[in-house]
Design a protein around this motif. Structure first.
Motif, PDB file in Angstrom:
ATOM      1  N   UNK A 185      -9.690  -3.466 -12.365  1.00  0.00           N
ATOM      2  CA  UNK A 185     -10.602  -2.299 -13.248  1.00  0.00           C
ATOM      3  C   UNK A 185      -9.062  -0.774 -12.512  1.00  0.00           C
ATOM      4  N   UNK A 186      -8.985  -1.029 -11.784  1.00  0.00           N
ATOM      5  CA  UNK A 186      -8.135   0.458 -11.795  1.00  0.00           C
ATOM      6  C   UNK A 186      -6.598  -0.284 -12.178  1.00  0.00           C
ATOM      7  N   UNK A 187      -6.350  -0.163 -12.815  1.00  0.00           N
ATOM      8  CA  UNK A 187      -5.131  -0.341 -13.628  1.00  0.00           C
ATOM      9  C   UNK A 187      -4.831  -0.154 -15.086  1.00  0.00           C
TER      10      UNK A 187
ATOM     11  N   UNK B  87       0.974  -1.149   0.160  1.00  0.00           N
ATOM     12  CA  UNK B  87       0.146  -0.054   0.556  1.00  0.00           C
ATOM     13  C   UNK B  87       0.824   1.424  -0.231  1.00  0.00           C
ATOM     14  N   UNK B  88       1.575   0.988   0.353  1.00  0.00           N
ATOM     15  CA  UNK B  88       3.137   2.703   0.873  1.00  0.00           C
ATOM     16  C   UNK B  88       3.125   2.745  -0.548  1.00  0.00           C
ATOM     17  N   UNK B  89       3.728   2.278  -1.689  1.00  0.00           N
ATOM     18  CA  UNK B  89       4.161   2.508  -2.880  1.00  0.00           C
ATOM     19  C   UNK B  89       3.222   2.753  -3.442  1.00  0.00           C
ATOM     20  N   UNK B  90       1.362   2.895  -3.509  1.00  0.00           N
ATOM     21  CA  UNK B  90       0.642   3.116  -4.125  1.00  0.00           C
ATOM     22  C   UNK B  90      -0.319   4.415  -3.295  1.00  0.00           C
TER      23      UNK B  90
ATOM     24  N   UNK C 120       5.121  -2.695 -17.134  1.00  0.00           N
ATOM     25  CA  UNK C 120       4.429  -1.969 -16.021  1.00  0.00           C
ATOM     26  C   UNK C 120       2.502  -1.714 -15.717  1.00  0.00           C
ATOM     27  N   UNK C 121       3.220  -1.907 -15.231  1.00  0.00           N
ATOM     28  CA  UNK C 121       1.722  -1.852 -14.673  1.00  0.00           C
ATOM     29  C   UNK C 121       1.322  -0.485 -13.429  1.00  0.00           C
ATOM     30  N   UNK C 122       1.114   0.095 -14.128  1.00  0.00           N
ATOM     31  CA  UNK C 122       0.123   1.662 -13.679  1.00  0.00           C
ATOM     32  C   UNK C 122      -0.859   1.933 -12.505  1.00  0.00           C
ATOM     33  N   UNK C 123      -1.250   1.601 -11.281  1.00  0.00           N
ATOM     34  CA  UNK C 123      -2.285   1.419 -10.346  1.00  0.00           C
ATOM     35  C   UNK C 123      -3.219   3.339 -10.262  1.00  0.00           C
ATOM     36  N   UNK C 124      -4.291   3.289 -10.613  1.00  0.00           N
ATOM     37  CA  UNK C 124      -4.872   4.191 -10.946  1.00  0.00           C
ATOM     38  C   UNK C 124      -5.458   4.990  -9.453  1.00  0.00           C
TER      39      UNK C 124
ATOM     40  N   UNK D 222      -1.471   8.098  -6.719  1.00  0.00           N
ATOM     41  CA  UNK D 222      -1.397   7.586  -7.870  1.00  0.00           C
ATOM     42  C   UNK D 222      -1.712   8.936  -8.859  1.00  0.00           C
ATOM     43  N   UNK D 223      -1.553   8.365  -9.794  1.00  0.00           N
ATOM     44  CA  UNK D 223      -1.085   7.126 -11.154  1.00  0.00           C
ATOM     45  C   UNK D 223       0.340   6.582 -10.255  1.00  0.00           C
ATOM     46  N   UNK D 224       1.237   5.587 -10.299  1.00  0.00           N
ATOM     47  CA  UNK D 224       2.332   4.565  -9.565  1.00  0.00           C
ATOM     48  C   UNK D 224       2.610   3.848 -10.097  1.00  0.00           C
ATOM     49  N   UNK D 225       3.215   3.122 -10.897  1.00  0.00           N
ATOM     50  CA  UNK D 225       3.556   2.841 -11.818  1.00  0.00           C
ATOM     51  C   UNK D 225       4.676   1.355 -10.939  1.00  0.00           C
ATOM     52  N   UNK D 226       4.274   0.487 -11.081  1.00  0.00           N
ATOM     53  CA  UNK D 226       5.443  -1.039 -10.489  1.00  0.00           C
ATOM     54  C   UNK D 226       5.585  -1.908 -11.898  1.00  0.00           C
ATOM     55  N   UNK D 227       6.554  -2.637 -11.696  1.00  0.00           N
ATOM     56  CA  UNK D 227       7.272  -3.917 -11.927  1.00  0.00           C
ATOM     57  C   UNK D 227       6.754  -4.792 -11.975  1.00  0.00           C
ATOM     58  N   UNK D 228       6.034  -5.930 -12.113  1.00  0.00           N
ATOM     59  CA  UNK D 228       5.395  -7.396 -12.643  1.00  0.00           C
ATOM     60  C   UNK D 228       6.355  -7.547 -12.404  1.00  0.00           C
TER      61      UNK D 228
END
Length: 400
Positions: free
Chosen positions: A111-113, A60-63, A119-123, A66-72
């Protein structure tokens, strides 16, 4: 032998009755059985933190913004969990029911990505614990899940299965032996003479006993003959309950009492202050309970509702408490005499839960069609005064 009240008769039948011993049955055989021992959880359910949604496991701290992009870095599916650990800036594709990877504390719904390769962007931001079913959410090891004395339904069996209980301890089903007596009787499908009728009591009583949870041994029709009656009774020695119908009086062709006594049955009482069902008889033979029911079909079934049902319940470890409920009277009733009446009635339940019981005009104890159409028995105590429409009365439901 003097007539005894209904409640006194029931108390004497149930005196000292204990539930039958426990036996283990597989879950697929447990429906309708009565639990002999409480079931406690031996594991947590769910056994691990799992995802409540399809999406991505994140920290949760990473997002927080937002938007925040994480590595899959991997995938966690039901039955195939991700074995690694998330580091800051990483996420794992996850599906409903799959284990939440180590290092993750929230699941973002798909649905919120937005995905672009790895690269996965969390909205939208998440709170810790969001969309996660934590271990033990449903139940935890040691929790009481099912109580003893419970008649098991489909949901109970589902819970037991979820608790990883392949078998359950249930009370042994009581064995009920049935004997119908009378030269006037023929089996359904037979060809009665002009002076005979078709036997229905043993079939109805067998169905009722099975509905209540017993096993039935139906010995059919026995002729009005002392030796034949004695032979039939001898064959029932291993049954927990022996039920006879007809032949319990003291007429020239009634041999049941004498045959029972010859077989070692100690008659406790005979004749009850009730209508229908006055000739009811009860006795014991070692472990066996003996119920002598009247021959009239309605009388037999009313007696079974009042005395056989609580006896089977007691042997199964179920409650045998008073199950009378209140209702309003749908038509006036005349005063009663010294016997307790059980009057067949229709029952209408309103949306507010109130009940109205209306007695049938004709109450002859041979009228099975009326008994089939009734939903309740109006209980009229001895010497009850005239009852007016709308008066509060007691009823017994007919649910068999």
């Amino acid at each position: 032998m003097a007539l005894i009240p209904v409640e006194a008769a029931r108390a004497r039948i149930l005196k000292g009755v204990k539930p039958l011993p426990a036996e283990e049955v597989k879950l697929d055989r447990a429906l309708g059985r009565v639990l002999a021992r409480p079931l406690k959880a031996i594991r947590n359910q769910p056994p691990f933190d799992s995802s409540a949604m399809d999406g991505y496991a994140v920290t949760a701290a990473d997002v927080a913004e937002t938007p925040a992009t994480l590595k899959l870095i991997g995938l966690s599916a039901a039955g195939h969990g991700f074995t690694g650990r998330l580091k800051p800036g990483q996420c794992v594709r996850i599906f409903t029911g799959a284990p939440v990877p180590k290092g993750a504390d929230a699941v973002v719904i798909q649905e919120n990505t937005e995905a672009a390769g790895q690269d996965i962007t969390i909205l939208q931001p998440l709170n810790p614990g969001q969309n996660i079913r934590f271990a033990g959410l449903d139940f935890r090891k040691g929790d009481a899940l099912l109580p003893a004395g419970l008649r098991l339904g489909a949901r109970d069996i589902g819970l037991a299965a979820a608790a990883n209980a392949p078998k359950l301890a249930v009370h042994r089903r009581p064995v009920v032996a049935l004997i119908a007596t009378g030269d006037e009787l023929v089996l359904p499908g037979g060809k009665p003479r002009a002076d005979q009728i078709v036997s229905s009591n043993s079939h109805a009583l067998a169905a009722m006993a099975e509905h209540l949870g017993a096993r039935v041994m139906n010995f059919g029709i026995v002729a009005d003959d002392l030796k034949a009656t004695g032979r039939a009774i001898a064959r029932t020695a291993k049954a927990d309950i022996l039920v006879t119908t007809g032949g319990a009086s003291v007429g020239d062709h009634d041999y049941v009492q004498e045959a029972l006594k010859n077989a070692g049955v100690k008659i406790d009482f005979w004749k009850i202050a009730m209508r229908p069902g006055k000739p009811f008889m009860y006795g014991r033979r070692k472990h066996q309970h003996v119920l002598g029911l009247p021959g009239n079909p309605v009388s037999a079934l009313v007696c079974a509702r009042l005395f056989l049902k609580p006896l089977i319940d007691a042997l199964l470890g179920l409650s045998t408490g008073d199950d009378e409920v209140e209702a309003r009277l749908g038509a006036s009733m005349k005063e009663n005499d010294s016997r307790q009446d059980y009057v067949r009635a229709t029952l209408v339940e309103a949306a507010d839960g109130s009940r109205t019981a209306t007695p049938f005009a004709k109450q002859d104890s041979s009228m099975q069609r009326t008994f089939r159409e009734a939903q309740a028995l109006i209980v009229r105590p001895p010497f009850a005064k005239v009852a007016a429409q709308g008066d509060v009365i007691k009823i017994l439901r007919l649910d068999f």
